[in-house]
Design an enzyme around this catalytic site. Structure first.
Site, PDB file in Angstrom:
ATOM      1  N   GLY A   5     -12.333 -34.520 -22.551  1.00 47.94           N
ATOM      2  CA  GLY A   5     -11.850 -35.898 -22.603  1.00 47.94           C
ATOM      3  C   GLY A   5     -11.259 -36.360 -23.917  1.00 47.94           C
ATOM      4  O   GLY A   5     -10.488 -37.315 -23.969  1.00 47.94           O
ATOM      5  N   ARG A  20      -6.067 -37.899 -16.338  1.00 54.39           N
ATOM      6  CA  ARG A  20      -6.125 -37.749 -17.802  1.00 54.39           C
ATOM      7  C   ARG A  20      -4.766 -37.995 -18.457  1.00 54.39           C
ATOM      8  O   ARG A  20      -4.679 -38.358 -19.620  1.00 54.39           O
ATOM      9  CB  ARG A  20      -6.577 -36.333 -18.182  1.00 54.39           C
ATOM     10  CG  ARG A  20      -7.999 -35.997 -17.791  1.00 54.39           C
ATOM     11  CD  ARG A  20      -8.451 -34.742 -18.531  1.00 54.39           C
ATOM     12  NE  ARG A  20      -9.625 -34.119 -17.946  1.00 54.39           N
ATOM     13  CZ  ARG A  20     -10.883 -34.437 -18.256  1.00 54.39           C
ATOM     14  NH1 ARG A  20     -11.115 -35.387 -19.120  1.00 54.39           N
ATOM     15  NH2 ARG A  20     -11.898 -33.803 -17.701  1.00 54.39           N
ATOM     16  N   PHE A  32     -16.056 -48.072 -14.410  1.00 52.77           N
ATOM     17  CA  PHE A  32     -15.520 -46.715 -14.501  1.00 52.77           C
ATOM     18  C   PHE A  32     -14.040 -46.782 -14.842  1.00 52.77           C
ATOM     19  O   PHE A  32     -13.280 -47.505 -14.205  1.00 52.77           O
ATOM     20  CB  PHE A  32     -15.744 -45.943 -13.192  1.00 52.77           C
ATOM     21  CG  PHE A  32     -15.439 -44.486 -13.348  1.00 52.77           C
ATOM     22  CD1 PHE A  32     -16.375 -43.616 -13.895  1.00 52.77           C
ATOM     23  CD2 PHE A  32     -14.192 -43.981 -12.996  1.00 52.77           C
ATOM     24  CE1 PHE A  32     -16.088 -42.266 -14.080  1.00 52.77           C
ATOM     25  CE2 PHE A  32     -13.886 -42.635 -13.173  1.00 52.77           C
ATOM     26  CZ  PHE A  32     -14.836 -41.777 -13.715  1.00 52.77           C
ATOM     27  N   ASP A  76     -10.900 -38.789 -17.038  1.00 50.08           N
ATOM     28  CA  ASP A  76     -10.547 -38.396 -15.676  1.00 50.08           C
ATOM     29  C   ASP A  76     -11.465 -38.986 -14.623  1.00 50.08           C
ATOM     30  O   ASP A  76     -12.579 -39.426 -14.913  1.00 50.08           O
ATOM     31  CB  ASP A  76     -10.611 -36.869 -15.535  1.00 50.08           C
ATOM     32  CG  ASP A  76     -12.051 -36.359 -15.506  1.00 50.08           C
ATOM     33  OD1 ASP A  76     -12.837 -36.748 -16.394  1.00 50.08           O
ATOM     34  OD2 ASP A  76     -12.399 -35.606 -14.582  1.00 50.08           O
ATOM     35  N   LYS A 115     -19.925 -47.997 -23.807  1.00 46.05           N
ATOM     36  CA  LYS A 115     -20.428 -48.971 -22.825  1.00 46.05           C
ATOM     37  C   LYS A 115     -21.834 -49.364 -23.273  1.00 46.05           C
ATOM     38  O   LYS A 115     -22.813 -48.745 -22.842  1.00 46.05           O
ATOM     39  CB  LYS A 115     -20.507 -48.344 -21.429  1.00 46.05           C
ATOM     40  CG  LYS A 115     -19.183 -47.934 -20.807  1.00 46.05           C
ATOM     41  CD  LYS A 115     -19.434 -47.311 -19.421  1.00 46.05           C
ATOM     42  CE  LYS A 115     -18.183 -46.758 -18.794  1.00 46.05           C
ATOM     43  NZ  LYS A 115     -18.431 -45.943 -17.597  1.00 46.05           N
ATOM     44  N   ASP A 156     -21.457 -43.259 -22.635  1.00 47.83           N
ATOM     45  CA  ASP A 156     -21.901 -44.030 -21.475  1.00 47.83           C
ATOM     46  C   ASP A 156     -23.428 -44.223 -21.589  1.00 47.83           C
ATOM     47  O   ASP A 156     -23.878 -45.160 -22.235  1.00 47.83           O
ATOM     48  CB  ASP A 156     -21.477 -43.241 -20.225  1.00 47.83           C
ATOM     49  CG  ASP A 156     -21.771 -43.942 -18.927  1.00 47.83           C
ATOM     50  OD1 ASP A 156     -21.656 -45.164 -18.874  1.00 47.83           O
ATOM     51  OD2 ASP A 156     -22.113 -43.262 -17.937  1.00 47.83           O
TER      52      ASP A 156
END
Ligand code: IMP
Length: 178
Positions: free
Chosen positions: A48, A168, A155, A162, A134, A106
Site C-alpha cells: 500500500g 490502487r 473504508f 486497495d 483512523k 487502522d
C-alpha cells in the site's frame, strides 16, 4: 470521476489528489526539519505504501535511503491468532534512524507488531509516517508521529490503497458508499 465501481461496491471521491499532495508536502517538511543532519532510512511497507512513499521522498531535501518490507500473515496458535512476519529486511538497521512508511493505520496491530520486531534490531530511532490514521479504530497504543490525514472509521481506496486488489491506481481517494 466522482463515483467508481470496484468489484461489488461503489466508492465516492472524498479526497482530491491536490489535497493529498498538500498534506504529503506538510509531512515532508516536518521530516526535513526533524531529521536535519541525519540520514534516515525510509522503510516502506508493501504493497500500500508505494505511491505515498514515492511522493513523500520527492519532497525530502535531506539525505535519505529507502528500503521495503512486506508483512506476511500466517495463522499462529489458537492463543496468538494471526501473526505478521516482517519479510525482506536485508540490510542492518542497527544504529539507523528508521521511518516506517505505511499507507494506513487502522487497528494499529500491524504497526504494533512491526515496531516490536524492528526494535529488536536496535535502530537509533523508530518513527511511523502513515498517510492515513483512523484514530477511532486503534486497538493498541501506537504512536504515529507523522500522519497526513486523520479520518473517521470508513473504508477507503485509491492512491495505493486497495479493495481486494483493485483501486490502487486511482490518483484520488474514495470512500465506500454505504
Ligand atoms: P491494521 O493492522 O488494522 O492497522 O491494518 C493496517 C492495514 O489494513 C493497512 O496497511 C491496509 O492494508 C489495511 N487497511 C485498513 N483500513 C483500510 C482501508 O480503509 N482501505 C484499504 N486498506 C485498509
Amino acid at each position: 470521476m466522482s463515483v467508481v465501481k470496484i468489484h461489488d461496491r461503489e466508492f465516492v471521491k472524498s479526497i482530491s489528489r491536490e489535497e493529498i499532495a498538500a498534506q504529503v508536502k506538510r509531512v515532508a517538511e516536518m521530516i526535513n526539519m526533524d531529521y536535519a543532519g541525519k540520514r534516515p532510512l525510509l522503510l516502506g511497507v508493501l504493497n500500500g505504501c508505494f505511491m505515498f512513499l514515492s511522493d513523500l521522498m520527492k519532497e525530502l531535501e535531506i539525505e535519505c535511503e529507502v528500503s521495503f518490507v512486506k508483512l506476511s500473515s500466517y495463522q499462529g496458535s489458537e492463543t496468538t491468532g494471526t501473526v505478521n512476519q516482517v519479510m525482506g529486511l536485508n540490510e542492518s538497521i542497527d544504529g539507523r534512524d528508521v521511518i516506517i512508511v505505511e499507507d494506513i493505520v487502522d487497528t494499529g496491530l500491524t504497526m504494533h507488531k512491526m515496531l516490536q520486531t524492528l526494535a529488536e534490531s536496535k535502530p537509533a530511532s523508530l518513527a511511523i509516517a502513515s498517510l492515513f490514521l483512523k484514530p477511532a479504530r486503534l486497538r493498541v497504543p501506537v504512536e504515529v508521529k507523522y500522519s497526513a490525514f486523520e479520518i473517521p472509521d470508513r473504508f477507503i481506496v485509491g492512491y495505493g490503497l486497495d479493495y481486494d486488489g483493485l483501486g490502487r491506481n486511482l490518483p484520488d481517494v474514495y470512500d465506500v458508499k454505504e
